[in-house]
Design a protein around this motif. Structure first.
Motif, short mmCIF file in Angstrom:
data_model
loop_
_atom_site.label_atom_id
_atom_site.label_comp_id
_atom_site.label_asym_id
_atom_site.label_seq_id
_atom_site.Cartn_x
_atom_site.Cartn_y
_atom_site.Cartn_z
N PRO A 13 1.04 -1.22 0.08
CA PRO A 13 0.01 0.05 -0.05
C PRO A 13 0.80 1.24 -0.13
N TYR A 14 2.23 1.05 -0.24
CA TYR A 14 2.94 2.39 0.06
C TYR A 14 3.39 2.68 -1.46
N CYS A 15 2.86 3.98 -1.80
CA CYS A 15 2.78 4.39 -2.86
C CYS A 15 4.02 5.62 -3.19
N GLY A 16 4.95 5.55 -4.14
CA GLY A 16 6.05 6.50 -4.25
C GLY A 16 7.04 5.88 -3.23
N ARG A 17 7.86 6.73 -3.08
CA ARG A 17 9.29 6.61 -2.26
C ARG A 17 9.11 6.88 -0.91
N GLN A 18 8.96 6.11 0.38
CA GLN A 18 8.93 6.68 1.58
C GLN A 18 10.07 5.89 2.32
N VAL A 19 10.51 6.87 3.38
CA VAL A 19 11.73 6.48 4.11
C VAL A 19 11.44 6.36 5.59
N THR A 630 3.30 6.44 28.94
CA THR A 630 4.17 5.58 29.75
C THR A 630 5.50 5.59 29.37
N LEU A 631 5.54 4.97 28.09
CA LEU A 631 6.91 4.68 27.32
C LEU A 631 7.72 6.12 27.20
N ARG A 632 6.84 7.18 26.73
CA ARG A 632 7.35 8.32 26.83
C ARG A 632 8.22 8.98 28.04
N ASN A 633 7.55 8.85 29.02
CA ASN A 633 8.11 9.15 30.43
C ASN A 633 8.94 8.44 30.76
N ASN A 634 9.23 7.10 30.33
CA ASN A 634 10.29 6.13 30.61
C ASN A 634 11.44 6.59 29.93
N GLN A 635 11.44 7.31 28.93
CA GLN A 635 12.09 7.56 27.90
C GLN A 635 12.75 6.33 27.13
N ALA A 636 11.75 5.51 26.81
CA ALA A 636 12.13 4.35 26.01
C ALA A 636 11.93 4.47 24.55
N ILE A 637 11.28 5.60 24.01
CA ILE A 637 10.72 5.83 22.66
C ILE A 637 12.17 6.59 21.99
N ALA A 638 12.43 6.17 20.80
CA ALA A 638 13.60 6.94 20.00
C ALA A 638 12.85 7.64 19.02
N ARG A 639 11.94 6.87 18.10
CA ARG A 639 11.17 7.63 17.11
C ARG A 639 9.93 7.09 17.16
N GLU A 640 8.90 7.88 16.74
CA GLU A 640 7.52 7.57 16.27
C GLU A 640 6.92 7.93 15.08
N TYR A 641 6.34 7.07 14.59
CA TYR A 641 5.62 7.12 13.01
C TYR A 641 4.14 6.69 12.93
N LEU A 642 3.48 7.35 12.33
CA LEU A 642 2.18 7.10 12.06
C LEU A 642 1.80 6.44 10.49
N LEU A 643 1.27 5.35 10.43
CA LEU A 643 0.98 4.81 9.13
C LEU A 643 -0.47 5.15 8.84
N LYS A 644 -0.68 6.28 8.05
CA LYS A 644 -1.83 7.06 7.71
C LYS A 644 -2.38 6.11 6.46
N TYR A 645 -3.75 5.49 6.44
CA TYR A 645 -4.05 4.71 5.26
C TYR A 645 -5.21 5.47 5.05
N ASN A 646 -5.40 5.70 3.55
CA ASN A 646 -6.55 6.35 2.80
C ASN A 646 -7.37 5.29 2.45
N SER A 647 -8.60 5.21 2.92
CA SER A 647 -9.47 3.73 2.07
C SER A 647 -9.81 3.88 0.86
N SER A 648 -9.98 5.40 0.48
CA SER A 648 -10.64 5.60 -0.85
C SER A 648 -9.53 5.24 -1.87
N THR A 649 -8.36 5.53 -1.83
CA THR A 649 -7.02 5.28 -2.66
C THR A 649 -6.56 3.73 -2.18
N ARG A 650 -6.74 3.36 -1.05
CA ARG A 650 -5.99 2.27 -0.53
C ARG A 650 -4.57 2.36 -0.55
N GLN A 651 -4.11 3.57 -0.02
CA GLN A 651 -2.59 3.79 0.14
C GLN A 651 -2.38 4.22 1.39
N THR A 652 -1.11 4.07 1.65
CA THR A 652 -0.74 4.40 3.25
C THR A 652 0.65 5.19 3.16
#
Length: 661
Positions: A13-19, A630-652
Motif C-alpha cells: 500500500p506504500y505508493c512512491g518512495r517513503q523512508v 508511559t513509554l515516553r515518560n520512561n524515555q524508551a521511545i527513540a522515534r515515532e511514526y504514524l501509518l496513515k491509510y486512505n481507504s478511498s485510494t487504498r494507499q498508506t
C-alpha cells in the motif's frame, strides 16, 4: 546488529518512495531502544515486517501473504496498484553490525517491476560509501545466514498471531521447533549421522565375499545396461526435441509466408468484399445527405457577406423608421410645452431660449429621419435574417463539413480495401500456400508424437532403474548386513550411538539453560510472582510445563489468556537470549489480549529490555494514549511514526514524528 533505515517504493500500500529512520540513537551519545509505528488494521504494519524479511532473505523469506505463491507471482502481488508499468518497486534496508571488531554498514536493495525479469528481483549490496559490492551479492545467502540465520529469524521478527498460536497450543508450532533445533545445534549431529550411513554403505561393498560380489555385479551390470539405455533414449529425446523445434520454426515460416503473400487475405476475400459493399453504401448515404443540405439554405453561404450587409442596412432603416415616428410625437409634445410656457408668467427672453433649445434638439433628430429606405424591413424580417446568418447557416455549414470528413474517410477505407483485395493471392497460389502450411503442421504433429513416445520410454526406464536400485539396497541389507559385522560397521554403529547420546546430552544442557531463561523472563513479566516457580521444557516436543514453589505441576488451564500470551512471549524472549546473538527485535501487534496489568508489565519490563533495538508495530487499541505516555515518560521511545491509510485510494503514507496521540 542494528537496523538503521527502511525504504519502501511502490511496495504494497506504500505508493512512491517513503523512508523510515529506524536508528535508535537520538544523538551521538543517547539512544532509546523502541521505534514505535502506529497504524490501523489493514494499514500496512505487517507489510513493513514482510519488507524487512524480503530484503534480508529474498526468495527464502517467510512472508505473511505469500502462501503457496511462486516467488515471481509474490513479487508481482507486492507491486502497488498505482505503479506505472515500467517503474521499479524497491525495498532498501540499511543495517550496521560489528565485523572484525569494527562497525560496518550495508544497504540491501531489492528492486523489480510488475513482470519481474526471470521471475526474480535484482539484488544490490551497497557499502557505507554506497559502492556496489558484487562479491557480497554472489554470497549474500551464506553471509546473512551467519548474521541472522533464517531458521531463528522468527524469534526476532514475530507478530501477535505467532504469539497467539504459541500460547494456545500445547506444543510449539513447527516454525518455532525448527528455530529451537537450530539454536541447540541438533541438525549438525543429525547431518553427521546421515554421513555415517553413506560411509557404512560404501564399506559394506568393500568387505563383501566373492558370491556377494558376483550377485552385486549382476545387479550392477543390469543397472549399468539400464542406465546406458536411458542415456541413449535421453540423447534421442534431445534430438527429437531439436527436430520439433526445427519443425515449429518451419511451420512459423510457412505461416508468415502465408500471411505475407496474401493467403490470409484470400481466405478472407468474401469478408473484405462485404466490408467494401457496406462502406460504399454508407458513402452513398453520405452523398445523398450532402445533396439534401445543398438543396436547403447551404447555397446562401456563397453570399454570406451580402447577407451581413443586408442585415446591417435593414437594422439601420428600421432605426430610421422608429426615429420618424418618435420625431412626430416629439413635435406635438414640444408644441404643448411651448403653449404651457406661454401661459405661465415667464419672460419673453426665457421663452425664446427654451424655444431655441427645443428647435436645436429637433433638428438633430430630424437628421436621423432623412435617410432613404430601400429594404422596407420590419422587426420579424430582421429576426429571421439574423437566425439564418448566425444559427441555421452556421449549423448547416458545420454539418456539411462533418459529412465531407465522413465521406473522405469512407473513400480512403474503400481504397484500402481495394488494395487488400488486389494483393490477395490467386486461387492457385492460395492453395499452394495452404498445402505448404498444412504440411508443416503435419510435421510438427509427428515430431511431437515422437517426443512423447521417447518421453514415455524414459519414464518407464526411470521406474525400472528405481526398482533395480531398490533391489541393490535390499540385497545389501538382507545379505551383506547379515553375513558381515566387521570393524568399520561396528565402529560406525558405536559412533551412531555416541552421536545419539551426544545429541541427548546437548539437548538437556541447552534446554536446561533455556528453562532458566524462560522461567526468569516469565516471572519477570508476570505480576503473580507466586504462581509459577519453574518452567520445564520437554526434550522431544519442546512443550512447556509449569511448576509451583513446592514442585507441583501447575496446569496451563489455570492461566488466563493474557498470562498464556505472556508465557509465549517469555518463551520467545528466552530463546533469543540463549541464542547469544545481539539482534534487533520487531514485534507486530504486540499486546493482543492482555489486560491492563499485564500490559503494564510488558510495557515497563519487556519492551525496553527485549533488545538494544525494539521495533513495535501497534494499533491504537494496543498501545493507547496511556501506554504511549508511559513509554515516553520512561524515555524508551527513540522515534515515532504514524501509518496513515486512505481507504478511498487504498494507499498508506508514513508520517514522521507522530503517533495516534
Amino acid at each position: 546488529m542494528i537496523f538503521l533505515e527502511l525504504v519502501l517504493q511502490n511496495f504494497g500500500p506504500y505508493c512512491g518512495r517513503q523512508v523510515i529512520n529506524l536508528n535508535p540513537k537520538i544523538d551521538g551519545e543517547n539512544a532509546c531502544p523502541i521505534i514505535l509505528l502506529g497504524g490501523m488494521n489493514g494499514g500496512g504494519k505487517t507489510t513493513l515486517m514482510d519488507a524487512m524479511r524480503l530484503a534480508l532473505y529474498g526468495h527464502r523469506a517467510q512472508c505473511s501473504t505469500r502462501g503457496n505463491l511462486s516467488y515471481n507471482d509474490f513479487l508481482t502481488q507486492c507491486v502497488n496498484s498505482h505503479t506505472p508499468p515500467l517503474e521499479d518497486t524497491r525495498i532498501e534496508l540499511v543495517f550496521e553490525h560489528i565485523e572484525n571488531d569494527e562497525p560496518v554498514k550495508y544497504r540491501v536493495v531489492r528492486r523489480w517491476t510488475k513482470e519481474p525479469k526471470d521471475g526474480k528481483d535484482q539484488l544490490g549490496i551497497l557499502d557505507a560509501q554506497e559502492w556496489l559490492d558484487i562479491a557480497l551479492v554472489n554470497i549474500w545467502d551464506e553471509y546473512i545466514e551467519n548474521l541472522l540465520p533464517l531458521g531463528i529469524s522468527n524469534l526476532f521478527l514475530f507478530d501477535g498471531e505467532q504469539v497467539k498460536e504459541l500460547a494456545e497450543q500445547e506444543t510449539p508450532p513447527p516454525i518455532v521447533v525448527d528455530a529451537i533445533r537450530g539454536l541447540l545445534g541438533l541438525e549438525l549431529a543429525e547431518r553427521l549421522s546421515v554421513d555415517l550411513d553413506i560411509i557404512v554403505n560404501r564399506k559394506r561393498k568393500e568387505i563383501a565375499d566373492t558370491q556377494d560380489l558376483v550377485n552385486l555385479e549382476e545387479i550392477e551390470q543390469k543397472l549399468k545396461v539400464q542406465l546406458q539405455e536411458y542415456h541413449k533414449i535421453e540423447r534421442q529425446f534431445q534430438e527429437f526435441n531439436q527436430t520439433l523445434l526445427e519443425a515449429e520454426t518451419k511451420q512459423q515460416e510457412a505461416f508468415d509466408k502465408f500471411i505475407a503473400e496474401g493467403g490470409k487475405i484470400a481466405g478472407d476475400r468474401s469478408q473484405l468484399e462485404k466490408q467494401k459493399y457496406d462502406i460504399n453504401s454508407a458513402a452513398e448515404k453520405t452523398r445523398l445527405a450532402m445533396g439534401e443540405l445543398a438543396a436547403d439554405i447551404l447555397p446562401l453561404g456563397l453570399i454570406e457577406p451580402l447577407l451581413q450587409e443586408t442585415y446591417i442596412q435593414g437594422e439601420r432603416e428600421f432605426r430610421t423608421q422608429q426615429a420618424k415616428v418618435a420625431y412626430d410625437l416629439l413635435l406635438q409634445r414640444d408644441q404643448r410645452l411651448i403653449d404651457l410656457i406661454n401661459q405661465l408668467k415667464i419672460s419673453n427672453k426665457q421663452v425664446d431660449k427654451i424655444t431655441e433649445f427645443i428647435s436645436s434638439e429637433n433638428k438633430k433628430i430630424q437628421q436621423d429621419t432623412i435617410q432613404e429606405s430601400w429594404l422596407l424591413t420590419d422587426s420579424e424580417t430582421l429576426n429571421q435574417l439574423d437566425n439564418i446568418i448566425h444559427h441555421y447557416l452556421l449549423y448547416t455549414k458545420k454539418l456539411t463539413q462533418d459529412k465531407l470528413t465522413d465521406l473522405r474517410f469512407q473513400e480512403e477505407e474503400i481504397i484500402t480495401l481495394e488494395r487488400q483485395i488486389q494483393t490477395a493471392a490467386s486461387p492457385e497460389d492460395y492453395q499452394r500456400l495452404v498445402d505448404n502450411l498444412q504440411q508443416t503442421q503435419k510435421e510438427v504433429a509427428q515430431a511431437k508424437a515422437t517426443c512423447e513416445i521417447a518421453k514415455s520410454q524414459l519414464n518407464q526406464l526411470e521406474s525400472e532403474i528405481r526398482n533395480t536400485k531398490k533391489s541393490l539396497e535390499q540385497y545389501t541389507e538382507t545379505n551383506i548386513d547379515r553375513k558381515h559385522n566387521e570393524h568399520i560397521i561396528n565402529a560406525a554403529a558405536k559412533v551412531q550411538d555416541t552421536l545419539k547420546l551426544f545429541r541427548e546430552k546437548l539437548t538437556l544442557r541447552k534446554l536446561n539453560k533455556l528453562e532458566i531463561e524462560v522461567t526468569e523472563c516469565f516471572r519477570y513479566l508476570l505480576h503473580k510472582s507466586d504462581l509459577v516457580h519453574r518452567v520445564a521444557i520437554d526434550t522431544n516436543t519442546f512443550s512447556l510445563s509449569l511448576y509451583d514453589l513446592n514442585g507441583k505441576s501447575v496446569s496451563k488451564q489455570r492461566l488466563s489468556a493474557g498470562e498464556k500470551q505472556l508465557l509465549a512471549i517469555a518463551f520467545l524472549w528466552g530463546l533469543a537470549r540463549v541464542s547469544g546473538r545481539r539482534l534487533p527485535v520487531a514485534i507486530d501487534t504486540p499486546l493482543g489480549r492482555l489486560d491492563s496489568s499485564h500490559r503494564g508489565n510488558l510495557l515497563e519490563r519487556y519492551f525496553p529490555s527485549a533488545s538494544h533495538q525494539v521495533i513495535l508495530l501497534s494499533t491504537d487499541t494496543e498501545i493507547g494514549k496511556h501506554e504511549v505516555e508511559t513509554l515516553r515518560n520512561n524515555q524508551a521511545i527513540a522515534r515515532e511514526y504514524l501509518l496513515k491509510y486512505n481507504s478511498s485510494t487504498r494507499q498508506t503514507t508514513v508520517i514522521q514524528n507522530q503517533y495516534f496521540w
